[in-house]
Design an enzyme around this catalytic site. Structure first.
Site, PDB file in Angstrom:
ATOM      1  N   ASP A 150       0.724  -1.170   0.083  1.00 34.21           N
ATOM      2  CA  ASP A 150      -0.021  -0.059   0.065  1.00 34.21           C
ATOM      3  C   ASP A 150       0.940   1.122  -0.074  1.00 34.21           C
ATOM      4  O   ASP A 150       1.997   1.435   0.797  1.00 34.21           O
ATOM      5  CB  ASP A 150      -0.971  -0.126   1.101  1.00 34.21           C
ATOM      6  CG  ASP A 150      -2.025   0.956   1.216  1.00 34.21           C
ATOM      7  OD1 ASP A 150      -3.318   0.660   1.004  1.00 34.21           O
ATOM      8  OD2 ASP A 150      -1.728   2.061   1.030  1.00 34.21           O
TER       9      ASP A 150
ATOM     10  N   GLY B 260     -15.392   3.806   4.058  1.00 43.52           N
ATOM     11  CA  GLY B 260     -14.054   3.876   3.691  1.00 43.52           C
ATOM     12  C   GLY B 260     -13.506   3.640   2.407  1.00 43.52           C
ATOM     13  O   GLY B 260     -12.073   3.870   2.414  1.00 43.52           O
TER      14      GLY B 260
ATOM     15  N   HIS C 226     -10.123  -4.948  -3.457  1.00 42.48           N
ATOM     16  CA  HIS C 226      -8.770  -5.429  -2.853  1.00 42.48           C
ATOM     17  C   HIS C 226      -9.117  -5.755  -1.398  1.00 42.48           C
ATOM     18  O   HIS C 226     -10.051  -5.385  -0.667  1.00 42.48           O
ATOM     19  CB  HIS C 226      -7.930  -4.049  -2.930  1.00 42.48           C
ATOM     20  CG  HIS C 226      -8.820  -2.699  -2.503  1.00 42.48           C
ATOM     21  ND1 HIS C 226      -9.491  -2.012  -3.055  1.00 42.48           N
ATOM     22  CD2 HIS C 226      -8.480  -2.281  -1.266  1.00 42.48           C
ATOM     23  CE1 HIS C 226      -9.963  -0.928  -2.463  1.00 42.48           C
ATOM     24  NE2 HIS C 226      -9.429  -1.151  -1.218  1.00 42.48           N
ATOM     25  N   LEU C 227      -7.851  -6.497  -0.959  1.00 42.16           N
ATOM     26  CA  LEU C 227      -7.757  -7.412   0.480  1.00 42.16           C
ATOM     27  C   LEU C 227      -6.767  -6.471   1.000  1.00 42.16           C
ATOM     28  O   LEU C 227      -5.760  -6.489   0.661  1.00 42.16           O
ATOM     29  CB  LEU C 227      -7.528  -8.505   0.402  1.00 42.16           C
ATOM     30  CG  LEU C 227      -7.549  -9.112   1.674  1.00 42.16           C
ATOM     31  CD1 LEU C 227      -8.863  -9.394   2.362  1.00 42.16           C
ATOM     32  CD2 LEU C 227      -7.159 -10.928   1.418  1.00 42.16           C
TER      33      LEU C 227
HETATM   34  P1  AMP Z   1      -9.653   1.748   0.483  1.00 41.94           P
HETATM   35  O1  AMP Z   1      -9.820   2.877   1.233  1.00 41.94           O
HETATM   36  O2  AMP Z   1     -10.152   0.327   1.138  1.00 41.94           O
HETATM   37  O3  AMP Z   1     -10.389   1.734  -0.944  1.00 41.94           O
HETATM   38  O4  AMP Z   1      -8.232   1.209   0.184  1.00 41.94           O
HETATM   39  C1  AMP Z   1      -7.365   1.693  -0.997  1.00 41.94           C
HETATM   40  C2  AMP Z   1      -6.020   1.850  -0.430  1.00 41.94           C
HETATM   41  O5  AMP Z   1      -5.297   1.880  -1.942  1.00 41.94           O
HETATM   42  C3  AMP Z   1      -5.492   2.832   0.433  1.00 41.94           C
HETATM   43  O6  AMP Z   1      -4.859   2.288   1.392  1.00 41.94           O
HETATM   44  C4  AMP Z   1      -4.498   3.522  -0.474  1.00 41.94           C
HETATM   45  O7  AMP Z   1      -3.289   3.964   0.162  1.00 41.94           O
HETATM   46  C5  AMP Z   1      -4.116   2.526  -1.459  1.00 41.94           C
HETATM   47  N1  AMP Z   1      -3.613   3.100  -2.696  1.00 41.94           N
HETATM   48  C6  AMP Z   1      -3.970   4.048  -3.431  1.00 41.94           C
HETATM   49  N2  AMP Z   1      -3.328   4.404  -4.537  1.00 41.94           N
HETATM   50  C7  AMP Z   1      -2.395   3.459  -4.408  1.00 41.94           C
HETATM   51  C8  AMP Z   1      -1.110   3.217  -5.212  1.00 41.94           C
HETATM   52  N3  AMP Z   1      -0.878   3.956  -6.507  1.00 41.94           N
HETATM   53  N4  AMP Z   1      -0.342   2.250  -4.971  1.00 41.94           N
HETATM   54  C9  AMP Z   1      -0.517   1.500  -3.795  1.00 41.94           C
HETATM   55  N5  AMP Z   1      -1.733   1.713  -2.982  1.00 41.94           N
HETATM   56  C10 AMP Z   1      -2.495   2.725  -3.242  1.00 41.94           C
END
Ligand code: AMP
Ligand code: ZN
Length: 114
Positions: free
Chosen positions: A31, A93, A100-101
């Site tokens: 992440d 959130g 995604h997990l």
């Molecule tokens: P959610 O809030 O459950 O939708 O989680 C989305 C996650 O994606 C968050 O923890 C972000 O930090 C992560 N995220 C967003 N953009 C990227 C990226 N380019 N590379 C890696 N993680 C990302």
């Protein structure tokens, strides 16, 4: 593949990510904004908008996401405990609308989650 989806762009190699595992069906990477010392995301290579969009045909894929997450947690040395999280919808959130997990560990976790 969704044109606007940041995780589809990672799958396509158009956006860099620290890849930890890849096969025909799933991809795992760190992440970008870790909420714990270990914070891994495991995603399907097909664009599914979130947990509520899973169909009966996706049940094996869902199992694979979890198994991949637990294997990576073990490899990261999280035998003492880790948390698997899937957020569904903005109110929960969810910010990226590609399934995604989250695999979180390396610090004590509290309950209930915020
Ligand atoms: P959610 O809030 O459950 O939708 O989680 C989305 C996650 O994606 C968050 O923890 C972000 O930090 C992560 N995220 C967003 N953009 C990227 C990226 N380019 N590379 C890696 N993680 C990302
Ligand atoms: Zn996507």
């Amino acid at each position: 593949m969704s044109q606007e989806c940041i995780f589809c762009k990672i799958i396509a190699g158009d956006i860099p990510a620290k890849l930890l595992y890849e096969d025909d069906e799933v991809l795992a990477f760190n992440d970008i904004s870790p909420q714990a010392p270990t914070h891994i995301l495991v995603i399907p290579k097909t664009h599914i908008s979130g947990p509520a969009a899973l169909t009966d045909a996706d049940q094996a894929l869902m199992g694979k996401l979890v198994k991949t997450g637990t294997t990576l947690a073990e490899q990261a040395g999280l035998q003492d405990g880790f948390r698997l999280v899937m957020n569904n919808g903005e109110r929960a959130g969810q910010t990226v609308f590609h399934l995604h997990l989250h695999v979180l560990g390396g610090r004590p976790m509290t309950w209930p989650p915020g």
